[in-house]
Scaffold this motif. Structure first.
Motif, PDB file in Angstrom:
ATOM      1  N   LEU A  22       0.815  -1.206   0.000  1.00 29.73           N
ATOM      2  CA  LEU A  22       0.000   0.000   0.000  1.00 29.73           C
ATOM      3  C   LEU A  22       0.850   1.259   0.000  1.00 29.73           C
ATOM      4  CD1 LEU A  22      -2.785  -1.253   2.353  1.00 29.73           C
ATOM      5  CD2 LEU A  22      -3.179  -0.258   0.091  1.00 29.73           C
ATOM      6  N   LYS A  23       0.340   2.249  -0.696  1.00 27.67           N
ATOM      7  CA  LYS A  23       0.994   3.540  -0.838  1.00 27.67           C
ATOM      8  C   LYS A  23       0.102   4.632  -0.267  1.00 27.67           C
ATOM      9  CE  LYS A  23       2.958   2.062  -5.259  1.00 27.67           C
ATOM     10  NZ  LYS A  23       3.036   2.362  -6.717  1.00 27.67           N
ATOM     11  N   PRO A  24       0.680   5.755   0.130  1.00 24.34           N
ATOM     12  CA  PRO A  24      -0.157   6.854   0.626  1.00 24.34           C
ATOM     13  C   PRO A  24      -1.244   7.272  -0.354  1.00 24.34           C
ATOM     14  CG  PRO A  24       2.118   7.263   1.192  1.00 24.34           C
ATOM     15  CD  PRO A  24       2.116   6.038   0.307  1.00 24.34           C
ATOM     16  N   GLU A  25      -0.970   7.196  -1.648  1.00 18.72           N
ATOM     17  CA  GLU A  25      -1.962   7.570  -2.634  1.00 18.72           C
ATOM     18  C   GLU A  25      -3.128   6.601  -2.735  1.00 18.72           C
ATOM     19  OE1 GLU A  25       1.839   6.574  -5.118  1.00 18.72           O
ATOM     20  OE2 GLU A  25       1.379   7.305  -3.103  1.00 18.72           O
ATOM     21  N   ASP A  26      -3.045   5.467  -2.054  1.00 19.26           N
ATOM     22  CA  ASP A  26      -4.177   4.562  -1.965  1.00 19.26           C
ATOM     23  C   ASP A  26      -5.191   5.004  -0.916  1.00 19.26           C
ATOM     24  OD1 ASP A  26      -3.178   2.699  -3.911  1.00 19.26           O
ATOM     25  OD2 ASP A  26      -1.839   1.880  -2.367  1.00 19.26           O
ATOM     26  N   THR A  27      -4.858   6.007  -0.155  1.00 18.69           N
ATOM     27  CA  THR A  27      -5.767   6.502   0.870  1.00 18.69           C
ATOM     28  C   THR A  27      -7.061   6.995   0.237  1.00 18.69           C
ATOM     29  OG1 THR A  27      -3.982   7.114   2.380  1.00 18.69           O
ATOM     30  CG2 THR A  27      -6.093   8.231   2.673  1.00 18.69           C
ATOM     31  N   ALA A  28      -8.169   6.453   0.678  1.00 22.68           N
ATOM     32  CA  ALA A  28      -9.463   6.789   0.100  1.00 22.68           C
ATOM     33  C   ALA A  28     -10.546   6.055   0.866  1.00 22.68           C
ATOM     34  CB  ALA A  28      -9.525   6.386  -1.378  1.00 22.68           C
TER      35      ALA A  28
END
Length: 122
Positions: A85-91
């Motif tokens: 997981l990457k920070p840009e997966d935050t949602a």
């Protein structure tokens, strides 16, 4: 009535993993295509992954190789395994059920879950 109930979201560090689940009721689960969408603050909702009644899968380019969608017809449940997981997966991640007619899947479908928050942060 139709219900899609997501679970499994939470806080995870970059590189970590989460598995989301979506339990469906009120539909003939096995003949629906199931999908995961996500929406980050200030951004449009986007299709993350989908699986057809015949178990064909599709993924957004941004998650290919990291996420896996699967389903269990006996449990009326679709899963999204999220690795690396990457920070840009935050949602907020939403489960969706759509029609598949003559081999064509229409997404987004008629039914949505309430969403589950995924936060990837160090």
């Amino acid at each position: 009535q139709v219900q899609l109930v997501e679970s499994g979201g939470g806080l995870v560090q970059p590189g970590g993993s989460l598995q989301l689940s979506c339990a469906a009721s009120g539909i003939i689960f096995s003949i629906y295509s199931m999908a995961w969408y996500r929406q980050a603050p200030g951004k449009q909702r986007e299709l993350v992954a989908s699986v057809t009644p015949g178990y064909s899968t599709n993924y957004a380019d941004s998650v290919k190789g990291r996420f896996t969608i699967s389903k269990d017809n006996a449990k009326n449940t679709v899963y999204l395994q999220m690795n690396s997981l990457k920070p840009e997966d935050t949602a907020v991640y939403y489960c969706n059920a759509g029609r598949t007619v003559s081999g064509r899947t229409y997404l987004p479908g008629d039914y949505w879950g309430q969403g589950t928050q995924v936060t990837v942060s160090s």
